[in-house]
Motif scaffolding. Structure first.
Motif, mmCIF file in Angstrom:
data_model
loop_
_atom_site.group_PDB
_atom_site.id
_atom_site.type_symbol
_atom_site.label_atom_id
_atom_site.label_comp_id
_atom_site.label_asym_id
_atom_site.label_seq_id
_atom_site.Cartn_x
_atom_site.Cartn_y
_atom_site.Cartn_z
ATOM 1 N N VAL A 67 0.762 -0.926 0.016
ATOM 2 C CA VAL A 67 -0.071 0.692 0.434
ATOM 3 C C VAL A 67 0.447 1.626 0.257
ATOM 4 O O VAL A 67 0.855 1.956 -0.481
ATOM 5 C CB VAL A 67 -1.028 -0.142 1.159
ATOM 6 N N GLY A 68 1.807 1.318 1.218
ATOM 7 C CA GLY A 68 2.785 2.345 1.044
ATOM 8 C C GLY A 68 3.595 2.701 -0.201
ATOM 9 O O GLY A 68 3.714 4.199 -0.891
ATOM 10 N N ASP A 69 4.385 1.686 -1.395
ATOM 11 C CA ASP A 69 4.364 2.569 -2.736
ATOM 12 C C ASP A 69 3.759 2.585 -3.444
ATOM 13 O O ASP A 69 3.662 3.682 -4.170
ATOM 14 C CB ASP A 69 4.410 0.560 -3.204
ATOM 15 N N ALA A 70 2.322 2.268 -3.289
ATOM 16 C CA ALA A 70 1.562 2.365 -4.625
ATOM 17 C C ALA A 70 0.679 4.105 -3.970
ATOM 18 O O ALA A 70 0.764 4.200 -4.795
ATOM 19 C CB ALA A 70 -0.230 1.068 -4.070
ATOM 20 N N SER A 71 1.063 4.166 -3.091
ATOM 21 C CA SER A 71 -0.282 5.188 -2.439
ATOM 22 C C SER A 71 0.849 7.198 -2.649
ATOM 23 O O SER A 71 1.081 7.762 -3.132
ATOM 24 C CB SER A 71 -0.225 5.430 -0.351
ATOM 25 N N ARG A 72 2.467 5.904 -3.118
ATOM 26 C CA ARG A 72 3.296 7.106 -3.184
ATOM 27 C C ARG A 72 3.092 7.915 -4.955
ATOM 28 O O ARG A 72 3.899 8.897 -5.171
ATOM 29 C CB ARG A 72 4.867 7.246 -2.221
ATOM 30 N N LYS A 73 2.826 6.633 -5.165
ATOM 31 C CA LYS A 73 2.311 7.301 -6.803
ATOM 32 C C LYS A 73 1.632 8.222 -7.136
ATOM 33 O O LYS A 73 1.911 9.119 -7.889
ATOM 34 C CB LYS A 73 1.517 5.742 -7.357
ATOM 35 N N PHE A 74 0.891 8.555 -6.391
ATOM 36 C CA PHE A 74 -0.292 9.508 -5.662
ATOM 37 C C PHE A 74 0.164 10.943 -4.860
ATOM 38 O O PHE A 74 -0.902 11.815 -5.003
ATOM 39 C CB PHE A 74 -1.218 9.059 -5.915
ATOM 40 N N GLY A 75 0.630 10.767 -4.368
ATOM 41 C CA GLY A 75 1.985 11.889 -3.893
ATOM 42 C C GLY A 75 0.759 12.207 -2.259
ATOM 43 O O GLY A 75 1.402 13.059 -1.636
ATOM 44 N N ALA A 76 0.550 10.927 -1.627
ATOM 45 C CA ALA A 76 0.092 11.579 -0.437
ATOM 46 C C ALA A 76 -0.429 9.436 0.193
ATOM 47 O O ALA A 76 -0.688 9.280 -0.290
ATOM 48 C CB ALA A 76 -1.465 11.902 -0.344
ATOM 49 N N PRO A 77 0.336 9.724 1.281
ATOM 50 C CA PRO A 77 0.209 7.904 2.231
ATOM 51 C C PRO A 77 -1.474 7.939 2.073
ATOM 52 O O PRO A 77 -1.880 9.215 2.200
ATOM 53 C CB PRO A 77 0.535 8.379 3.468
ATOM 54 N N SER A 78 -1.333 7.068 2.742
ATOM 55 C CA SER A 78 -2.930 5.980 3.139
ATOM 56 C C SER A 78 -2.882 5.701 4.146
ATOM 57 O O SER A 78 -1.509 5.695 4.760
ATOM 58 C CB SER A 78 -3.439 4.943 2.446
ATOM 59 N N TYR A 79 -3.174 5.685 5.441
ATOM 60 C CA TYR A 79 -3.368 6.159 6.411
ATOM 61 C C TYR A 79 -5.100 5.165 7.174
ATOM 62 O O TYR A 79 -5.643 4.646 6.769
ATOM 63 C CB TYR A 79 -4.160 7.538 7.254
ATOM 64 N N GLU A 80 -4.718 4.656 8.535
ATOM 65 C CA GLU A 80 -4.450 3.893 9.830
ATOM 66 C C GLU A 80 -5.167 5.248 10.887
ATOM 67 O O GLU A 80 -4.009 5.066 10.922
ATOM 68 C CB GLU A 80 -4.340 2.761 9.751
ATOM 69 N N ILE A 81 -6.105 4.903 10.995
ATOM 70 C CA ILE A 81 -7.266 6.206 11.744
ATOM 71 C C ILE A 81 -8.468 6.182 12.320
ATOM 72 O O ILE A 81 -8.736 5.115 12.327
ATOM 73 C CB ILE A 81 -7.200 7.608 11.114
ATOM 74 N N ARG A 82 -8.377 6.878 13.682
ATOM 75 C CA ARG A 82 -9.157 6.744 14.858
ATOM 76 C C ARG A 82 -10.483 7.422 14.237
ATOM 77 O O ARG A 82 -10.264 8.490 14.018
ATOM 78 C CB ARG A 82 -9.104 6.299 15.569
ATOM 79 N N ARG A 83 -11.629 7.489 14.515
ATOM 80 C CA ARG A 83 -13.004 8.151 13.221
ATOM 81 C C ARG A 83 -12.057 9.023 14.410
ATOM 82 O O ARG A 83 -12.656 10.612 13.841
ATOM 83 C CB ARG A 83 -14.126 7.127 13.961
ATOM 84 N N GLY A 84 -11.941 9.385 15.571
ATOM 85 C CA GLY A 84 -12.544 10.371 16.538
ATOM 86 C C GLY A 84 -11.391 11.420 16.252
ATOM 87 O O GLY A 84 -11.874 12.252 16.692
#
Length: 382
Positions: free
Chosen positions: A93-110
């Motif tokens: 996922v990290g390598d794929a996300s860097r192709k679009f200039g922003a990371p993907s995240y795991e995040i708490r809703r709050g």
């Protein structure tokens, strides 16, 4: 469009807050009416939950000025394992996300909601306002609240979730469709040696599914699903008993969660609506296209909606034209994601041991290039 008039957003979840922020960035003002009160942590949800936000959605949040530096964890990889814990696929996922200039995240809703709220004027959000319905007039819309309060608006946006009160006035009575699966989730403060940093672990079982991910600050979010009736809550002991023969780290993580912090779920979606717009009212997010969590796209679609609607307002000459443009641009895509969620619910939770074995074999022999394509598609929201 130079002026939207009095804009009322019903619902202060991901859809409502991101739309308010997108409108602010486009030069429009609005008020958000949220039924819950804020907790001391600045969230509407007393018990913690979380989700994955893909690169394309994160890019929008960054563009709108949301500070994510101390919120969540940048996701590098997703491990797909079978019920016994054997690795059957790895998504970069990290390598794929860097192709679009922003990371993907795991995040708490709050944490996400608090970060968005920090970018909005304090007077935007009005809590403890439970909307019971709306009434269209010739040149305005009246919001009705459970307290008896009435508010007049020029434009109402229903971002009030799968149980939307606004949807009833826009689209009529829409039955919820039970997916056949229930579940539980939580966030617990712990670490585990078999959960690498910046990793999401997805466990595809037989008749159920599990997952866990690092969400930062020493917290792990987890979720479980199982086939059953919609009204089948389970105690922590029952949940742990289901996991005795599953991948051991899942059992270990779930067992650290206080009972009162566990959220029980019954997973529903809704059939495609004939219309999202009526008069000067429009639906957004789960109110328009609620899906099951198996597509891992719910919060991402809400952010997409916010972007598309704010863009439509900026690029058209009238509210009616903007609302129709928004509906036309979103219906086909969201309907496909709802269908995809149902397909994934079946694929990831096959009951037959033979079918599950064949699935695992197919994924374990998938070429790396194909998994890279899957990761790129997810990061891009395709």
């Amino acid at each position: 469009m130079q002026n939207l008039g009095r804009v009322a957003i019903v619902g202060g979840g991901v859809a409502g807050l991101t739309l308010a922020l997108a409108l602010k960035r486009a030069g429009f003002h609005c008020s958000i009416y949220e039924k819950h009160r804020l907790t001391d942590e600045g969230s509407f949800q007393k018990r913690a939950s979380g989700f994955t936000l893909w690169s394309y959605a994160i890019a929008r949040l960054i563009e709108w000025g949301v500070d994510l530096r101390d919120v969540g964890i940048e996701l590098e990889q997703t491990e797909i394992r079978n019920q016994n814990g054997e690795l059957i696929a790895l998504m970069p996922v990290g390598d794929a996300s860097r192709k679009f200039g922003a990371p993907s995240y795991e995040i708490r809703r709050g944490d996400l909601l608090a970060a968005i709220l920090a970018e909005l004027p304090p007077e935007t959000l009005k809590t403890d306002h439970t909307c019971s319905g709306i009434r269209e007039h010739a040149d305005s819309v009246e919001l009705q609240f459970a307290s008896g309060k009435r508010v007049q608006a020029d434009l109402v946006i229903g971002a009030d979730g799968i149980h939307s009160a606004v949807r009833k006035q826009v689209a009529g009575d829409v039955p919820l469709r039970y997916s056949g699966y229930s579940g539980a989730s939580g966030v617990t403060r712990c670490t585990h040696p078999d959960l690498p940093p910046q990793t999401h672990v997805d466990v595809w079982g037989r008749g159920g599914k599990a997952g866990m991910a690092d969400v930062g600050d020493g917290n792990i979010r987890w979720y479980l699903t199982w086939k059953g009736s919609a009204e089948s809550p389970k105690s922590l002991d029952e949940i742990l008993a289901r996991l005795e023969k599953w991948y051991a780290p899942v059992h270990a993580v779930v067992s650290t969660t206080p009972k009162e912090e566990i959220i029980q779920h019954s997973y529903y979606d809704i059939a495609p609506l004939r219309e999202w717009v009526r008069g000067n009212s429009v639906l957004l997010g789960d109110a328009a296209h609620a899906t099951t969590p198996f597509a891992a796209m719910g919060a991402n679609m809400a952010i997409e909606d916010a972007w598309e609607l704010a863009t439509a307002f900026a690029e058209t000459r009238s509210v009616r034209e903007a609302l129709q443009k928004f509906e036309n641009s979103r219906k086909k895509r969201t309907e496909e994601i709802v269908r995809h969620g149902r397909r994934m619910s079946r694929l990831t939770q096959l009951h037959s041991p033979i079918a599950a074995w064949l699935r695992d074999q197919a994924f374990s022999h998938m070429p790396e290039k194909e998994m890279e394509k899957v990761a790129v598609a997810m990061a891009a929201g395709e």
